[in-house]
Design a protein around this motif. Structure first.
Motif, mmCIF file in Angstrom:
data_model
loop_
_atom_site.group_PDB
_atom_site.id
_atom_site.type_symbol
_atom_site.label_atom_id
_atom_site.label_comp_id
_atom_site.label_asym_id
_atom_site.label_seq_id
_atom_site.Cartn_x
_atom_site.Cartn_y
_atom_site.Cartn_z
ATOM 1 N N ASP A 94 0.830 -1.206 0.000
ATOM 2 C CA ASP A 94 0.000 0.000 0.000
ATOM 3 C C ASP A 94 0.866 1.259 0.000
ATOM 4 O O ASP A 94 0.497 2.268 -0.615
ATOM 5 C CB ASP A 94 -0.929 0.008 1.211
ATOM 6 N N ASP A 95 1.997 1.211 0.694
ATOM 7 C CA ASP A 95 2.905 2.361 0.698
ATOM 8 C C ASP A 95 3.515 2.558 -0.683
ATOM 9 O O ASP A 95 3.666 3.689 -1.150
ATOM 10 C CB ASP A 95 4.017 2.149 1.730
ATOM 11 N N ALA A 96 3.873 1.450 -1.332
ATOM 12 C CA ALA A 96 4.428 1.543 -2.681
ATOM 13 C C ALA A 96 3.393 2.098 -3.662
ATOM 14 O O ALA A 96 3.717 2.925 -4.527
ATOM 15 C CB ALA A 96 4.914 0.173 -3.134
ATOM 16 N N ILE A 97 2.156 1.649 -3.529
ATOM 17 C CA ILE A 97 1.082 2.122 -4.411
ATOM 18 C C ILE A 97 0.821 3.605 -4.178
ATOM 19 O O ILE A 97 0.624 4.382 -5.129
ATOM 20 C CB ILE A 97 -0.194 1.288 -4.197
ATOM 21 N N ARG A 98 0.810 4.020 -2.920
ATOM 22 C CA ARG A 98 0.599 5.441 -2.608
ATOM 23 C C ARG A 98 1.705 6.286 -3.234
ATOM 24 O O ARG A 98 1.443 7.351 -3.817
ATOM 25 C CB ARG A 98 0.564 5.628 -1.089
ATOM 26 N N PHE A 99 2.940 5.823 -3.146
ATOM 27 C CA PHE A 99 4.059 6.523 -3.760
ATOM 28 C C PHE A 99 3.845 6.650 -5.275
ATOM 29 O O PHE A 99 4.023 7.731 -5.847
ATOM 30 C CB PHE A 99 5.345 5.759 -3.458
ATOM 31 N N LYS A 100 3.440 5.578 -5.887
ATOM 32 C CA LYS A 100 3.193 5.580 -7.334
ATOM 33 C C LYS A 100 2.103 6.594 -7.698
ATOM 34 O O LYS A 100 2.236 7.336 -8.683
ATOM 35 C CB LYS A 100 2.788 4.179 -7.777
ATOM 36 N N GLU A 101 1.045 6.638 -6.910
ATOM 37 C CA GLU A 101 -0.057 7.565 -7.173
ATOM 38 C C GLU A 101 0.400 9.021 -7.099
ATOM 39 O O GLU A 101 -0.105 9.878 -7.844
ATOM 40 C CB GLU A 101 -1.184 7.339 -6.161
#
Length: 242
Positions: free
Chosen positions: A218-225
C-alpha cells in the motif's frame, strides 16, 4: 529520437520473476532495500537481506549503506559475494563486515570513487523526524550512514539508504531514484514523493523498504499515485531471487 530508458518491465513467459531492464542494466529487487544489477561489465549488489539464492552469480562489487542487520547481513552477504568481491561501505559498518577478508573501501558522505567499472558518490542518509526516543532519531546524521549514486552501464541510480527527506537530496542527479517509503524508520510515501521533486533528472522511481520488516505494498502504491502525475515512471517491483 531518444530510446526509452526502460526497455521493458514484464514477466517473461515461463518465468516467475519480473524482468526490469533499464538501459542495458537488468535490475532485480531482492526485497527490502536489496538490489542486484546485472550488466555486460559485471554484477553489482546493494544491501542484500533475506536473499533467496537461485544462481551461482557472484557480485563483483557489493555496496552497503549502513550497519543495521537488515542492510548489513553477514548471512546474506555470504550468499552473493566471492573472494574477489570488493565491498564498499561506510565506516560504521566495519564491525559487521569484519568476518569477510575481502578488499574493503570505507567511505563517508560526500565521497566520490570508482570501483571496477562503477563510478559512485555518496550522499548522507539520516533522520530528521523519525524518533526511537524523545530527541533521539534512528539514524543520526553524525553517524555517517550513506546512500549511493551509482553510474552503471551509463545509467545513474540513486539508492537513498535509510533516510528521511533531507536537503542534501537537492545535490543529487540520477536517472533512477530508489527510495524508502515505509515510514517509521525512513520516509513515508508522501515524503518520498517530495524527495523525487528535489532530486534532479529523475526518469524512473522505485519504492523500496516495504514488505519485509515494516511497510506494505500500500505504501508503494501510494508513492506511485503521487509520483506518476509528475511525469515520472514508477516501477513497483516484485521480489526476485539472487
Amino acid at each position: 529520437m531518444t530510446p526509452p530508458l526502460i526497455t521493458y518491465s514484464l514477466k517473461d513467459e515461463g518465468r516467475e520473476e519480473v524482468v526490469i531492464k533499464i538501459g542495458n542494466v537488468l535490475l532485480s529487487w531482492l526485497g527490502h532495500d536489496g538490489f542486484k544489477f546485472v550488466t555486460p561489465s559485471g554484477i553489482f549488489a546493494i544491501d542484500p537481506y533475506r536473499v533467496v539464492k537461485a544462481s551461482d552469480d557472484v557480485a563483483d562489487v557489493l555496496f552497503i549503506t549502513h550497519e543495521h542487520f537488515d542492510h548489513c547481513s553477514p548471512e546474506d552477504i555470504a550468499k552473493v559475494i566471492g573472494p574477489d568481491t570488493i565491498i564498499v561501505a561506510p565506516e560504521i559498518a566495519a564491525e559487521c563486515l569484519a568476518p569477510f577478508d575481502n578488499e574493503k573501501v570505507f567511505v563517508k558522505p560526500f565521497v566520490e570513487g570508482e570501483v571496477g567499472p562503477v563510478k559512485f558518490y555518496t550522499v548522507p542518509a539520516y533522520n530528521v523526524n523519525k524518533f526511537k526516543a524523545p530527541g533521539v532519531v534512528f539514524h543520526p546524521k553524525e553517524d555517517g550512514r550513506v546512500g549511493y549514486v551509482l553510474e552503471i552501464g551509463g545509467i545513474t541510480f540513486y539508492h537513498a539508504g535509510d533516510t528521511d527527506l533531507i536537503p542534501e537530496m537537492e545535490t543529487v542527479r540520477a536517472d533512477v531514484a530508489m527510495l524508502p517509503v515505509s515510514g517509521v524508520y525512513v520516509m513515508t510515501a508522501e515524503e518520498a514523493a517530495e524527495a523525487v521533486k528535489l532530486i534532479q533528472g529523475v526518469k524512473v522511481a522505485i519504492p523500496m523498504h516495504w514488505g519485509t520488516i515494516v511497510g506494505s505494498i500500500d505504501d508503494a502504491i501510494r508513492f506511485k499515485e503521487l509520483v506518476e502525475p509528475l511525469g515520472i515512471d514508477v516501477i513497483i517491483p516484485e521480489k526476485e531471487p539472487w
